[in-house]
Write an enzyme that holds these catalytic residues in place. Structure first.
Site, PDB file in Angstrom:
ATOM      1  N   GLY A 169      -3.090 -11.500   9.699  1.00  0.00           N
ATOM      2  CA  GLY A 169      -3.388 -10.175   9.147  1.00  0.00           C
ATOM      3  C   GLY A 169      -4.021  -9.244  10.169  1.00  0.00           C
ATOM      4  O   GLY A 169      -3.897  -8.020  10.070  1.00  0.00           O
ATOM      5  N   CYS A 187      -2.877 -15.332  -4.780  1.00  0.00           N
ATOM      6  CA  CYS A 187      -2.848 -15.350  -6.247  1.00  0.00           C
ATOM      7  C   CYS A 187      -1.442 -15.490  -6.803  1.00  0.00           C
ATOM      8  O   CYS A 187      -1.205 -15.226  -7.985  1.00  0.00           O
ATOM      9  CB  CYS A 187      -3.516 -14.101  -6.809  1.00  0.00           C
ATOM     10  SG  CYS A 187      -5.297 -14.115  -6.571  1.00  0.00           S
ATOM     11  N   LYS A 226       1.955 -14.367  -5.348  1.00  0.00           N
ATOM     12  CA  LYS A 226       3.129 -13.513  -5.089  1.00  0.00           C
ATOM     13  C   LYS A 226       4.273 -14.325  -4.513  1.00  0.00           C
ATOM     14  O   LYS A 226       5.404 -14.278  -5.029  1.00  0.00           O
ATOM     15  CB  LYS A 226       2.771 -12.366  -4.113  1.00  0.00           C
ATOM     16  CG  LYS A 226       1.939 -11.266  -4.718  1.00  0.00           C
ATOM     17  CD  LYS A 226       1.728 -10.131  -3.745  1.00  0.00           C
ATOM     18  CE  LYS A 226       0.990 -10.559  -2.488  1.00  0.00           C
ATOM     19  NZ  LYS A 226      -0.335 -11.132  -2.702  1.00  0.00           N
ATOM     20  N   ASN A 233      -6.396 -21.644   3.971  1.00  0.00           N
ATOM     21  CA  ASN A 233      -5.533 -20.477   4.164  1.00  0.00           C
ATOM     22  C   ASN A 233      -4.519 -20.737   5.283  1.00  0.00           C
ATOM     23  O   ASN A 233      -4.087 -19.815   5.967  1.00  0.00           O
ATOM     24  CB  ASN A 233      -6.375 -19.236   4.460  1.00  0.00           C
ATOM     25  CG  ASN A 233      -5.548 -17.954   4.415  1.00  0.00           C
ATOM     26  OD1 ASN A 233      -4.603 -17.839   3.655  1.00  0.00           O
ATOM     27  ND2 ASN A 233      -5.901 -16.987   5.266  1.00  0.00           N
ATOM     28  N   ARG A 240      -6.657 -13.792 -10.545  1.00  0.00           N
ATOM     29  CA  ARG A 240      -7.210 -15.047 -11.072  1.00  0.00           C
ATOM     30  C   ARG A 240      -8.337 -14.738 -12.027  1.00  0.00           C
ATOM     31  O   ARG A 240      -9.433 -14.387 -11.601  1.00  0.00           O
ATOM     32  CB  ARG A 240      -7.786 -15.890  -9.923  1.00  0.00           C
ATOM     33  CG  ARG A 240      -6.772 -16.641  -9.145  1.00  0.00           C
ATOM     34  CD  ARG A 240      -7.402 -17.327  -7.949  1.00  0.00           C
ATOM     35  NE  ARG A 240      -6.334 -17.746  -7.079  1.00  0.00           N
ATOM     36  CZ  ARG A 240      -5.819 -18.976  -7.065  1.00  0.00           C
ATOM     37  NH1 ARG A 240      -6.339 -19.908  -7.826  1.00  0.00           N
ATOM     38  NH2 ARG A 240      -4.811 -19.262  -6.276  1.00  0.00           N
ATOM     39  N   ASN A 275       6.693 -19.642 -15.611  1.00  0.00           N
ATOM     40  CA  ASN A 275       6.399 -18.209 -15.749  1.00  0.00           C
ATOM     41  C   ASN A 275       7.641 -17.410 -16.147  1.00  0.00           C
ATOM     42  O   ASN A 275       7.529 -16.272 -16.597  1.00  0.00           O
ATOM     43  CB  ASN A 275       5.816 -17.653 -14.444  1.00  0.00           C
ATOM     44  CG  ASN A 275       4.421 -18.216 -14.167  1.00  0.00           C
ATOM     45  OD1 ASN A 275       3.718 -18.633 -15.098  1.00  0.00           O
ATOM     46  ND2 ASN A 275       4.017 -18.238 -12.908  1.00  0.00           N
TER      47      ASN A 275
HETATM   48  P1  GTP Z   1      -0.820 -13.687   0.080  1.00  0.00           P
HETATM   49  O1  GTP Z   1       0.386 -14.184   0.812  1.00  0.00           O
HETATM   50  O2  GTP Z   1      -2.128 -14.051   0.717  1.00  0.00           O
HETATM   51  O3  GTP Z   1      -0.791 -12.218  -0.227  1.00  0.00           O
HETATM   52  O4  GTP Z   1      -0.890 -14.510  -1.328  1.00  0.00           O
HETATM   53  P2  GTP Z   1       0.224 -14.765  -2.452  1.00  0.00           P
HETATM   54  O5  GTP Z   1      -0.068 -13.809  -3.578  1.00  0.00           O
HETATM   55  O6  GTP Z   1       1.585 -14.790  -1.897  1.00  0.00           O
HETATM   56  O7  GTP Z   1      -0.164 -16.232  -3.003  1.00  0.00           O
HETATM   57  P3  GTP Z   1       0.737 -17.564  -3.147  1.00  0.00           P
HETATM   58  O8  GTP Z   1       2.010 -17.360  -3.902  1.00  0.00           O
HETATM   59  O9  GTP Z   1       0.897 -18.177  -1.815  1.00  0.00           O
HETATM   60  O10 GTP Z   1      -0.204 -18.471  -4.083  1.00  0.00           O
HETATM   61  C1  GTP Z   1      -1.297 -19.124  -3.580  1.00  0.00           C
HETATM   62  C2  GTP Z   1      -1.961 -20.058  -4.572  1.00  0.00           C
HETATM   63  O11 GTP Z   1      -1.709 -19.752  -5.934  1.00  0.00           O
HETATM   64  C3  GTP Z   1      -1.519 -21.503  -4.367  1.00  0.00           C
HETATM   65  O12 GTP Z   1      -2.668 -22.319  -4.391  1.00  0.00           O
HETATM   66  C4  GTP Z   1      -0.632 -21.751  -5.561  1.00  0.00           C
HETATM   67  O13 GTP Z   1      -0.602 -23.117  -5.865  1.00  0.00           O
HETATM   68  C5  GTP Z   1      -1.269 -20.913  -6.633  1.00  0.00           C
HETATM   69  N1  GTP Z   1      -0.324 -20.477  -7.695  1.00  0.00           N
HETATM   70  C6  GTP Z   1       0.781 -19.720  -7.532  1.00  0.00           C
HETATM   71  N2  GTP Z   1       1.430 -19.515  -8.709  1.00  0.00           N
HETATM   72  C7  GTP Z   1       0.689 -20.152  -9.649  1.00  0.00           C
HETATM   73  C8  GTP Z   1       0.828 -20.303 -11.067  1.00  0.00           C
HETATM   74  O14 GTP Z   1       1.755 -19.814 -11.714  1.00  0.00           O
HETATM   75  N3  GTP Z   1      -0.148 -21.041 -11.710  1.00  0.00           N
HETATM   76  C9  GTP Z   1      -1.191 -21.602 -11.032  1.00  0.00           C
HETATM   77  N4  GTP Z   1      -2.083 -22.289 -11.725  1.00  0.00           N
HETATM   78  N5  GTP Z   1      -1.337 -21.480  -9.690  1.00  0.00           N
HETATM   79  C10 GTP Z   1      -0.418 -20.774  -9.007  1.00  0.00           C
HETATM   80 MN    MN Z   2       2.274 -14.661   0.100  1.00  0.00          MN
HETATM   81 MN    MN Z   3      -0.611 -10.590   1.188  1.00  0.00          MN
END
Ligand code: GTP
Ligand code: MN
Ligand code: MN
Length: 545
Positions: A155, A208, A210, A324, A357, A454
């Site tokens: 980042g 979270c 994405k 991370n 979250r 989902n």
């Molecule tokens: P950045 O790339 O940092 O912007 O984050 P992101 O929003 O892409 O997050 P990512 O999809 O990598 O999710 C990261 C975390 O969320 C992991 O620990 C996953 O296991 C958890 N996670 C993702 N989707 C779900 C879901 O539907 N339920 C739960 N309980 N956890 C989830």
């Molecule tokens: Mn991501």
């Molecule tokens: Mn991001």
């Protein structure tokens, strides 16, 4: 490193919301231009001596699209140069595109990155130069310039991503009438071909969900999900369709590794099987990578943790991979890639999703009553802090539009801009939703299975988008699914509809407490921001707005 990240402008008000009596704004840091120049000169003089300099021309967005924008990054890090080659359209074709657009209004972003060299010249970690004490990332948003010193983290160092595509991008977008957002872009369509295909964008704070949602493998038969982008969306009004159209300015994925497995995200696993790079993961002695949440390594395979030390599960006190740690890979290797992922006109957006979250109180899904209400919903986004940022894990952070770390200009003006976009003449407004995959049950576990399941929530959104009024009921916070409207077939244990959707008055009174004039608030910036929204909303005749 939010605390080391600055916007630098002539007038402070352009960069951050100014709040009476508040010394330090909580939505972004500002630095006067002369101070920025001092800091840059002091850090950059001779900083790359003896190192290799890489000149990285790139284009954000499909080559040839009027929505794409060019940039150049200068860096002394091979890691950065290689990553930029995966994450952007880089090199000769970028130079070609710049030549074609010469003389047009397209602004060229200039980024300067140095890994850093500590004052005493000694490198603490010889294979990863950095200068944590003096790290600083400065954006001169009015000059389209980025200066990043002392950190090699994605980042902070892959300047095309958060610095260009979100911070300078959102400022350019404000000036030119479009949106640059921290959003995934995905397509959802019925497999039978009996319904229309819709594209959704979603803004969740870092870590979270994405990347997971964008590449989801539906757990229920009948729907097909396709991926356009997993982190950033550039969104323009399209006169021909009357809709907002989104492009993914990136060319690769920089995804959170822990938790990614063949079970949770098979599409991500397949995408990084070749041409990929991994940072801060554990290594296996058979030449592979490993992290928490991945399938167990084969028997007898030795693991080295992200510090380079031997690691075994039974005796380990710390995780093998950093929380991370990330994978970097070309998005075109993604099995669920959308056929229009490089369409120069982008894809038409039918719905926008916000989320975070939220262990308690926030329902699994609800729909805003209108565009303006949706803007309020976006400004409400909160989430438990995760390993992706420097805040303490577990604390609840306000993260409006999932943009808190990435605002490129005054967050109050940003809200105004969103409201203005909603008023574009001829715009068919997308619906706006809020989701919470992370609601807890009484036992402390997740109340919703998440991931591929989902799709059940997306299916409900699609029915709403297509105008189905029979599946929703109005509550004080917006529309929620009627009992039975979300397909729960085959889920074991069967989720409790009441727990997922009950309207918790006490929770919501606390949640909107910051909006009640005169009431105590712990955070004056948010208070000021919400007051701005309230006064803007009061202009609208329809009481629902
Ligand atoms: P950045 O790339 O940092 O912007 O984050 P992101 O929003 O892409 O997050 P990512 O999809 O990598 O999710 C990261 C975390 O969320 C992991 O620990 C996953 O296991 C958890 N996670 C993702 N989707 C779900 C879901 O539907 N339920 C739960 N309980 N956890 C989830
Ligand atoms: Mn991501
Ligand atoms: Mn991001």
């Amino acid at each position: 490193m939010e605390s080391r990240t600055f916007l630098s402008t002539f007038r402070k008000e352009v960069a951050v919301p100014e709040v009476e009596g508040e010394a330090k704004p909580s939505l972004g840091n500002w630095m006067p231009l002369h101070e920025a120049d001092c800091i840059i000169k002091e850090r950059f003089e001779n900083c790359m001596k003896g190192r290799t300099m890489y000149l990285v021309p790139y284009v954000m967005g499909p080559i040839g699209s009027h929505m794409s924008r060019p940039g150049v990054e200068l860096t002394d890090s091979a890691y950065v140069a290689l990553s930029m080659g995966i994450m952007t359209r880089m090199g000769e074709r970028a130079v070609g595109a710049m030549k074609c657009s010469e003389g047009t209004s397209s602004r060229l972003v200039k980024g300067l990155h140095c890994s850093g060299r500590p004052k005493d010249g000694k490198l603490a970690v010889p294979f990863w130069p950095c200068d944590p004490e003096r790290t600083v990332i400065v954006h001169k948003i009015e000059q389209d310039e980025i200066f990043s010193y002392g950190s090699g983290y994605g980042g902070n160092s892959l300047l095309a991503k958060k610095c260009h595509a979100l911070r300078l991008g959102s400022y350019q977008a404000k000036c030119e009438g479009w949106l640059a957002e921290h959003m995934l872009i995905m397509g959802v369509e019925p497999e039978c071909g009996c319904g229309r295909k819709h594209y959704l964008t979603a803004a969740f704070p870092s870590a979270c969900g994405k990347t997971n949602l964008a590449m989801m493998k539906p757990a229920v038969a009948g729907y097909k999900v396709s991926t356009v982008g997993d982190d950033i969306a550039w969104i323009h009004f399209n006169r021909t369709t009357g809709k907002l159209h989104a492009i993914n300015p990136e060319y690769g994925m920089f995804g959170v590794a822990p938790g990614t497995s063949w079970k949770t995200n098979p599409n991500a696993m397949a995408t990084f099987m070749k041409n990929a790079m991994f940072t801060n993961v554990a290594l296996t002695d058979d030449g592979g990578v490993w992290w928490e949440g991945m399938e167990e390594p084969c028997k007898g395979v030795k693991v080295t943790d992200w510090h380079g030390k031997p690691w075994d599960k039974l005796n380990a006190k710390t995780p093998a991979a950093h929380g991370n740690s990330r994978f970097t890979c070309p998005i075109y290797q993604c099995p669920s890639l959308d056929k229009d992922w490089e369409n120069c006109d982008g894809v038409p957006v039918s719905g926008i999703i916000f989320g975070g979250r939220r262990p308690h109180g926030m329902p699994l899904v609800y729909e805003a009553l209108s565009w303006n209400h949706g803007v309020l919903v976006g400004s409400f986004v909160k989430s438990e802090a995760t390993a992706a940022a420097e805040h303490k894990g577990g604390t609840m952070m306000h993260d409006p539009f999932a943009m808190r770390p990435f605002y490129g200009y005054n967050a109050g003006h940003y809200l105004q801009h969103w409201l203005d976009i909603g008023c574009t003449p001829g715009l068919k407004q997308p619906k706006i939703f809020h989701v919470n995959w992370f609601l807890r049950n009484k036992e402390g576990g997740f109340a919703w299975p998440g991931y591929g399941e989902n799709i059940r929530v997306l299916e409900w959104m699609l029915r709403r988008i297509e105008g189905d009024d029979t599946v929703a009921e109005e509550t004080p916070i917006g529309y929620v699914p009627k009992e039975g409207a979300i397909n729960m077939e085959g889920l074991d244990p069967k989720p409790d509809h009441d727990h997922l959707f009950k309207f918790d008055k006490e929770f919501w009174l606390k949640e909107v407490g910051v909006l009640v004039p005169g009431q105590e608030t712990t955070d004056p910036t948010y208070y000021a921001m919400f007051q701005t929204v309230l006064s803007l909303l009061s202009r609208w005749k329809n009481p629902r707005n």
